[in-house]
Design a protein around this motif. Structure first.
Motif, PDB file in Angstrom:
ATOM      1  N   ASN A  53      34.805  28.280  30.049  1.00  0.00           N
ATOM      2  CA  ASN A  53      35.106  27.999  31.513  1.00  0.00           C
ATOM      3  C   ASN A  53      35.040  29.227  32.587  1.00  0.00           C
ATOM      4  N   ASP A  54      35.311  30.282  32.292  1.00  0.00           N
ATOM      5  CA  ASP A  54      34.886  31.385  33.135  1.00  0.00           C
ATOM      6  C   ASP A  54      33.623  31.730  33.348  1.00  0.00           C
ATOM      7  N   PHE A  55      32.661  31.334  32.462  1.00  0.00           N
ATOM      8  CA  PHE A  55      31.472  31.674  32.510  1.00  0.00           C
ATOM      9  C   PHE A  55      30.379  30.460  32.459  1.00  0.00           C
ATOM     10  N   ASN A  56      31.055  29.228  32.755  1.00  0.00           N
ATOM     11  CA  ASN A  56      30.477  28.089  32.820  1.00  0.00           C
ATOM     12  C   ASN A  56      29.524  27.849  31.807  1.00  0.00           C
ATOM     13  N   LEU A  57      30.074  27.945  30.507  1.00  0.00           N
ATOM     14  CA  LEU A  57      29.350  27.638  29.351  1.00  0.00           C
ATOM     15  C   LEU A  57      29.672  26.374  28.553  1.00  0.00           C
ATOM     16  N   ILE A  58      28.522  25.577  28.187  1.00  0.00           N
ATOM     17  CA  ILE A  58      28.686  24.179  27.685  1.00  0.00           C
ATOM     18  C   ILE A  58      28.280  24.573  26.197  1.00  0.00           C
ATOM     19  N   GLN A  59      29.164  23.706  25.097  1.00  0.00           N
ATOM     20  CA  GLN A  59      28.790  23.851  23.767  1.00  0.00           C
ATOM     21  C   GLN A  59      27.887  22.717  23.435  1.00  0.00           C
ATOM     22  N   LYS A  60      26.665  22.751  22.828  1.00  0.00           N
ATOM     23  CA  LYS A  60      25.806  21.753  22.834  1.00  0.00           C
ATOM     24  C   LYS A  60      25.460  21.169  21.283  1.00  0.00           C
ATOM     25  N   VAL A  61      26.082  21.941  20.078  1.00  0.00           N
ATOM     26  CA  VAL A  61      25.976  21.379  19.090  1.00  0.00           C
ATOM     27  C   VAL A  61      26.830  20.150  18.872  1.00  0.00           C
ATOM     28  N   ASN A  62      26.339  18.989  18.518  1.00  0.00           N
ATOM     29  CA  ASN A  62      27.096  17.742  18.481  1.00  0.00           C
ATOM     30  C   ASN A  62      26.838  17.163  16.983  1.00  0.00           C
ATOM     31  N   PHE A  63      26.924  17.909  15.953  1.00  0.00           N
ATOM     32  CA  PHE A  63      26.938  17.573  14.521  1.00  0.00           C
ATOM     33  C   PHE A  63      27.492  18.536  13.706  1.00  0.00           C
ATOM     34  N   THR A  64      28.245  18.286  12.618  1.00  0.00           N
ATOM     35  CA  THR A  64      28.851  19.124  11.682  1.00  0.00           C
ATOM     36  C   THR A  64      28.015  20.020  10.992  1.00  0.00           C
ATOM     37  N   THR A  65      28.297  21.303  10.827  1.00  0.00           N
ATOM     38  CA  THR A  65      27.755  22.339  10.374  1.00  0.00           C
ATOM     39  C   THR A  65      28.555  22.830   9.200  1.00  0.00           C
ATOM     40  N   ARG A  66      29.805  22.501   8.870  1.00  0.00           N
ATOM     41  CA  ARG A  66      30.450  22.912   7.526  1.00  0.00           C
ATOM     42  C   ARG A  66      31.334  21.829   7.241  1.00  0.00           C
ATOM     43  N   GLU A  67      30.959  20.978   6.398  1.00  0.00           N
ATOM     44  CA  GLU A  67      32.131  19.821   5.830  1.00  0.00           C
ATOM     45  C   GLU A  67      32.030  18.909   7.045  1.00  0.00           C
ATOM     46  N   GLU A  68      33.265  18.683   7.452  1.00  0.00           N
ATOM     47  CA  GLU A  68      33.515  17.518   8.683  1.00  0.00           C
ATOM     48  C   GLU A  68      33.810  18.387   9.947  1.00  0.00           C
ATOM     49  N   ASN A  69      33.427  19.612  10.033  1.00  0.00           N
ATOM     50  CA  ASN A  69      33.617  20.532  10.972  1.00  0.00           C
ATOM     51  C   ASN A  69      32.475  21.165  11.730  1.00  0.00           C
ATOM     52  N   THR A  70      32.510  21.317  13.111  1.00  0.00           N
ATOM     53  CA  THR A  70      31.586  21.963  13.799  1.00  0.00           C
ATOM     54  C   THR A  70      31.880  23.468  13.902  1.00  0.00           C
ATOM     55  N   LEU A  71      31.450  24.519  13.312  1.00  0.00           N
ATOM     56  CA  LEU A  71      32.012  25.707  13.430  1.00  0.00           C
ATOM     57  C   LEU A  71      30.733  26.589  13.897  1.00  0.00           C
ATOM     58  N   ASP A  72      29.721  26.255  13.798  1.00  0.00           N
ATOM     59  CA  ASP A  72      28.571  27.124  14.558  1.00  0.00           C
ATOM     60  C   ASP A  72      28.098  26.318  15.787  1.00  0.00           C
ATOM     61  N   LEU A  73      28.243  27.210  16.987  1.00  0.00           N
ATOM     62  CA  LEU A  73      27.937  26.795  18.146  1.00  0.00           C
ATOM     63  C   LEU A  73      26.719  27.336  18.709  1.00  0.00           C
ATOM     64  N   LEU A  74      26.508  26.448  19.844  1.00  0.00           N
ATOM     65  CA  LEU A  74      25.368  26.860  20.781  1.00  0.00           C
ATOM     66  C   LEU A  74      26.145  26.846  22.022  1.00  0.00           C
ATOM     67  N   LEU A  75      26.116  27.946  22.676  1.00  0.00           N
ATOM     68  CA  LEU A  75      26.730  27.958  24.155  1.00  0.00           C
ATOM     69  C   LEU A  75      25.656  28.248  25.145  1.00  0.00           C
ATOM     70  N   THR A  76      25.452  27.588  26.084  1.00  0.00           N
ATOM     71  CA  THR A  76      24.700  27.893  27.322  1.00  0.00           C
ATOM     72  C   THR A  76      25.335  27.616  28.661  1.00  0.00           C
ATOM     73  N   SER A  77      24.632  28.184  29.818  1.00  0.00           N
ATOM     74  CA  SER A  77      25.015  27.906  31.165  1.00  0.00           C
ATOM     75  C   SER A  77      24.147  27.079  31.821  1.00  0.00           C
ATOM     76  N   ASP A  78      23.021  26.931  30.948  1.00  0.00           N
ATOM     77  CA  ASP A  78      21.607  26.170  31.354  1.00  0.00           C
ATOM     78  C   ASP A  78      21.307  25.048  30.524  1.00  0.00           C
ATOM     79  N   PRO A  79      21.796  23.721  30.287  1.00  0.00           N
ATOM     80  CA  PRO A  79      21.526  23.004  29.293  1.00  0.00           C
ATOM     81  C   PRO A  79      19.918  22.353  29.511  1.00  0.00           C
ATOM     82  N   SER A  80      19.596  22.501  30.648  1.00  0.00           N
ATOM     83  CA  SER A  80      18.058  22.232  30.795  1.00  0.00           C
ATOM     84  C   SER A  80      17.225  22.711  30.065  1.00  0.00           C
TER      85      SER A  80
END
Length: 75
Positions: free
Chosen positions: A6-33
């Protein structure tokens, strides 16, 4: 983590599971375009990898011709 995002206006863009049923690996960006494609890749150990195409703009710098003096020293 949520506060930092929130402080750095970051958005998490991974929308699939990366380990079993969880999303543990993230891709954060302030510019989704800049993110063109995000998909799961082959697993490494017990995690699926995250593969992303990122659009980086590289600005060309103006070429400046510079001269250099060559001084020889006599002993």
């Amino acid at each position: 983590m949520l506060r930092i995002c929130n402080d750095f206006n970051l958005i998490q863009k991974v929308n699939f599971t990366t380990r079993e049923e969880n999303t543990l690996d993230l891709l954060l960006t302030s510019d989704p375009s800049k993110l063109i494609n995000i998909e799961p890749g082959p697993p490494i150990a017990d995690h699926d990898t995250v593969i992303a195409d990122i659009n980086f703009e590289i600005k060309n710098k103006a070429f400046i011709m510079r001269g250099a003096n060559h001084f020889s020293r006599q002993v």
